[in-house]
Design an enzyme around this catalytic site. Structure first.
Site, PDB file in Angstrom:
ATOM      1  N   CYS A 105      -2.307  -1.873   8.854  1.00 14.84           N
ATOM      2  CA  CYS A 105      -1.806  -0.551   9.351  1.00 14.84           C
ATOM      3  C   CYS A 105      -1.585  -0.923  10.806  1.00 14.84           C
ATOM      4  CB  CYS A 105      -2.992   0.414   9.142  1.00 14.84           C
ATOM      5  SG  CYS A 105      -3.491   1.187   7.509  1.00 14.84           S
ATOM      6  N   CYS A 129       0.849  -1.127  -0.063  1.00 10.99           N
ATOM      7  CA  CYS A 129       0.024  -0.015  -0.050  1.00 10.99           C
ATOM      8  C   CYS A 129       0.738   1.151  -0.117  1.00 10.99           C
ATOM      9  CB  CYS A 129      -0.938   0.029   1.077  1.00 10.99           C
ATOM     10  SG  CYS A 129      -0.022   0.107   2.770  1.00 10.99           S
TER      11      CYS A 129
END
Length: 167
Positions: free
Chosen positions: A138, A69
Site C-alpha cells: 500500500c 490485491c
C-alpha cells in the site's frame, strides 16, 4: 409460501437483534481492530479526497494499481508557477492501509517542490503509519502514485512539437 417464510425469518432475526446487548459502534469497527490507530485515523478521516482538473497544465495525475490485491490509487498534484505543490487530491479503491497511505501522501507532498516530493519513499509512509509487512504494498502504491503524478506534471511542462518549432 416462500415469501411468507422469508418474512417470518426477517422478523425473528430483527427481534433477536433488538433483544441482544449492543456494543458501541467503535468496538464493531473492523478497521479499529485490525489496523494501527494512525491508519484508522486516515481511514475514518481521510484528508484531501477528491479530484483536480486533469486537463490543467499545472496538474499532474498518477493512476496506479496493484493487480495482486485489487487496490487502485489516483493521486493528483497542483503546482504553482514557482514549482511548489500547492494542492493534492486522491481517490483510492482499496483497503484501509491503501486509503491511509494515499491520504498521508497528499499531506506530505503539499508545500514541497516537485524535486522534494520525489524524495518521499514508501518506507517513510509505512513507518509513519506503522504498516505491517503484509501491507507494505500500500505504501509502495502511494510512492508510485506520487512519482506518476510528478511525471505527468513534468510531461505537461514540455513544449509541444508544434510550439517548439514556432519559437
Amino acid at each position: 409460501m416462500a415469501a411468507a417464510g422469508a418474512g417470518r425469518l426477517r422478523r425473528a432475526a430483527s427481534a433477536l437483534l433488538l433483544r441482544s446487548p449492543r456494543l458501541p459502534a467503535r468496538e464493531l469497527s473492523a478497521p479499529a481492530r485490525l489496523y494501527h490507530k494512525k491508519v484508522v485515523d486516515h481511514y475514518e478521516n481521510p484528508r484531501n479526497v477528491g479530484s483536480l482538473d486533469k486537463t490543467s497544465k499545472n496538474v499532474g495525475t498518477g493512476l496506479v494499481g496493484a493487480p495482486a490485491c485489487g487496490d487502485v490509487m489516483k493521486l493528483q498534484i497542483q503546482v504553482d508557477e514557482k514549482g511548489k505543490i500547492v494542492d493534492a487530491r486522491f481517490k483510492t479503491f482499496g483497503c484501509g492501509s491503501a486509503i491511509a497511505s494515499s491520504s498521508l501522501a497528499t499531506e506530505w507532498v503539499k508545500g514541497k517542490t516537485v524535486e522534494e516530493a520525489l524524495t518521499i519513499k514508501n518506507t517513510d509512509i509505512a513507518k509513519e503509519l506503522c504498516l505491517p509487512p503484509v501491507k507494505l504494498h500500500c505504501s509502495m502504491l502511494a510512492e508510485d502514485a506520487i512519482k506518476a503524478a510528478l511525471a505527468d506534471y513534468k510531461l505537461k511542462q514540455e513544449p509541444k512539437k508544434g510550439e517548439a518549432e514556432r519559437q
